[in-house]
Design a protein around this motif. Sequence first.
Motif, short mmCIF file in Angstrom:
data_model
loop_
_atom_site.label_atom_id
_atom_site.label_comp_id
_atom_site.label_asym_id
_atom_site.label_seq_id
_atom_site.Cartn_x
_atom_site.Cartn_y
_atom_site.Cartn_z
N PHE A 114 5.92 -29.50 7.49
CA PHE A 114 6.33 -28.48 6.53
C PHE A 114 7.76 -28.73 6.05
CE2 PHE A 114 3.58 -24.40 6.94
CZ PHE A 114 2.58 -25.05 6.24
N MET A 127 2.50 -32.43 -1.70
CA MET A 127 2.43 -31.13 -2.38
C MET A 127 3.81 -30.66 -2.82
SD MET A 127 -0.27 -28.98 -0.10
CE MET A 127 -1.87 -29.68 0.31
N GLY A 128 4.83 -31.07 -2.05
CA GLY A 128 6.19 -30.70 -2.42
C GLY A 128 6.61 -31.26 -3.77
N LEU A 175 12.50 -21.32 -9.94
CA LEU A 175 11.76 -21.66 -8.72
C LEU A 175 11.73 -23.16 -8.46
CD1 LEU A 175 8.75 -19.16 -8.70
CD2 LEU A 175 10.69 -19.26 -7.15
N VAL A 187 -1.14 -21.04 7.14
CA VAL A 187 -2.14 -21.92 6.53
C VAL A 187 -3.19 -22.32 7.56
CG1 VAL A 187 -0.41 -22.84 4.94
CG2 VAL A 187 -1.01 -24.13 6.99
N ASP A 188 -4.32 -22.83 7.04
CA ASP A 188 -5.44 -23.26 7.86
C ASP A 188 -5.23 -24.73 8.20
OD1 ASP A 188 -7.83 -24.00 8.93
OD2 ASP A 188 -8.98 -23.80 7.08
N MET A 217 10.61 -15.37 -3.71
CA MET A 217 9.77 -16.39 -4.30
C MET A 217 8.79 -15.83 -5.32
SD MET A 217 10.79 -19.07 -2.62
CE MET A 217 9.66 -20.16 -3.42
N GLY A 218 8.68 -14.51 -5.40
CA GLY A 218 7.71 -13.91 -6.32
C GLY A 218 6.30 -13.91 -5.75
N ILE A 219 6.17 -14.14 -4.43
CA ILE A 219 4.84 -14.15 -3.82
C ILE A 219 4.36 -12.71 -3.62
CG2 ILE A 219 3.53 -14.79 -1.75
CD1 ILE A 219 5.65 -17.15 -1.53
N ASP A 256 -7.07 -26.67 9.81
CA ASP A 256 -8.29 -27.48 9.77
C ASP A 256 -8.57 -27.98 8.35
OD1 ASP A 256 -9.06 -27.44 12.41
OD2 ASP A 256 -10.03 -25.48 12.23
N PHE A 257 -7.70 -27.65 7.42
CA PHE A 257 -7.94 -28.02 6.02
C PHE A 257 -8.00 -29.54 5.90
CE2 PHE A 257 -7.26 -28.11 1.47
CZ PHE A 257 -7.81 -26.92 1.05
N HIS A 315 0.82 -1.20 0.00
CA HIS A 315 0.00 0.00 0.00
C HIS A 315 0.86 1.26 0.00
CE1 HIS A 315 -3.83 -2.02 0.40
NE2 HIS A 315 -3.28 -2.81 1.28
N TYR A 326 10.40 -24.16 -0.09
CA TYR A 326 9.87 -23.05 0.69
C TYR A 326 9.15 -23.59 1.92
CZ TYR A 326 6.75 -19.08 1.69
OH TYR A 326 6.05 -18.07 2.30
N PRO A 365 6.80 -21.92 4.63
CA PRO A 365 6.15 -20.69 5.11
C PRO A 365 5.98 -20.72 6.62
CG PRO A 365 4.52 -22.14 4.10
CD PRO A 365 5.86 -22.82 3.96
N GLY A 389 5.25 -29.53 -8.03
CA GLY A 389 5.93 -28.69 -9.00
C GLY A 389 6.57 -29.48 -10.12
#
Lengths: 315, 251
Positions: free
Chosen positions: B147, B98-99, B72, B84-85, B51-53, B87-88, B15, B77, B79, B102
């Motif tokens: 993680f 998930m790793g 990348l 993250v949630d 990371m380009g996030i 409860d997902f 901002h 990474y 985080p 990519g």
Amino acid sequence: MIPPFDWQRVVVAPWTDGLPTYGWVVLMGFLVALACGLIGNFLVLRRMALVGDAISHSILPGIAVAFLLSKSRGTIVMFSGALVAGLVTTVLIEFIHRRTRVKQDAAIGIVFSTLFAFGVLLISMFAGQVDLDADCVLYGELGLVGMEPYAMIGGVEIAPQPVLTMGIVCLLVVALIFFFYKELLVSSFDPALATSLGMRPGVVHHALMAALSVVVVGAFRAVGAILVIAMLILPGATAYLLVSRLPRMLLLSVIHAALSAVAGLHLGVWLDCSIGAAMVVAGAALFTLAWLRVLLGRRLVGSPPEPEGTSMIGG
Amino acid sequence: MTPALETHDLTVAYHKRPVLYGVDLAVPPGHLVGIMGPNGAGKTTLIKAVMGIVPPVSGWVKIFGEPASRALGRVGYVPQRESVDWDFPVNVMDVVLMGRYGRLGLGRRVGAKEREIARACLEKVGMLPLADRQIANLSGGQQQRVFLARALAQESDLYLMDEPFAGVDATTEAAIVTLLQELKARGKTILVVHHDLTSAQQYFDMLLLVNLRVVAFGDTAEVFTEELLQKTYGGRLTILSKIAQEVKNQG
């Protein structure tokens, strides 16, 4: 007055004598709940339920403008109008939320109600030309779906046009989730990781919103702009209470869609009321049952799941 | 030698308020680097910009000599745990897999090979027995290990970790440190956002001190000085004088 529960009239007749009419109604109800419910899983997980609300309202001007420009009520025209309106909605919400100090919930409130109002203005101004009546927009006309003109393929009547359209939408949704499962999963769970894996969660977001717009316009005429929100959220929210992995959640939301379509049909016939509304009531009842199941089963957390077939709602 | 990570004039703003100014950095490969600085110093932002996030206002990032967006695949990474949630509806195995995403093309599913790699990574962090557990039913330390296993599954050359030690038990912290040392020994480059000044000297062989800009970057022995820490944290940390005393005593 509550009509008497006549087993023959309420339970048997819709599947026998009434099947030519009610068969299409329950199939359409299921297809709407299926498409909405599958997409809705991701809205629930991404905490975007209100965006579903927004899009269900703001496609109204999209449909109206598409109709005024083309003078056609063709399926493609309606879908294009809704798709553009849906994407305009998501872009506007993000634009307001990013470029001003207004937070996202307020931005959603501004955008969808303004677009909806714009749609109402258009329809009032061109009332003679736009064949959309307000009751239908708000509540839909699921009970009449069997009387719609039939789609013809090779000279054979296949199904009422809205049912066929919704069937195609369902196939598209299933294909979308199947092919982009990884992208949807990671960008919903951990958008930062998705970016670092080169997945572009922004693109996933807009693709999801586009799919949502298509689903909602397909569902629109059946259940209207308000009930469609329940269709979007209830199956996913119910499944979310009961299971702990995404594939099972998707499966359970399909079962929820089927059960609420059938239960809604019988409830609607029994009480002689709007079948769309009855489906939503049935879906909410299933949510309540799931919630009770969680309350009763809380002691079992961490222990192996109960044997199949003993749970109350068949999940 | 090509730096593992190189940035030039990297500036990031939220901002219109800049939170990171003109970061010039060249991290040589094979080091375990601690990123330290007070709250709001831009440590997380630096990682996210690499990371380009978060998009930078100016400057560029190169990873092993290539533009970041193309390299990348070589970055793992981790985080912040709260990002993250928990409860997902996924279990431990799902998260580690998930790793591998990519490396899988569009529409490709995970197969036996991916599961094998994921299991090996879970084994390394001691989480294999909990592979089927829903992530909501994990302790903070176990979540952090998941993680870490996911980052290992990425089989990267450069790792960026955002506070992997935050809120974990002592056993987990020790296990993570051992793992990081092992990665370093295998020639990997690891950047770790870290808060605890008391353990920094012991864990890292290089330090990056940040406070909206780079205050200092170099070997821990050269950077971990009273003067530079004072410059980074200002007078804000009471622990600082204690640390300074220790540094002097060692000196």
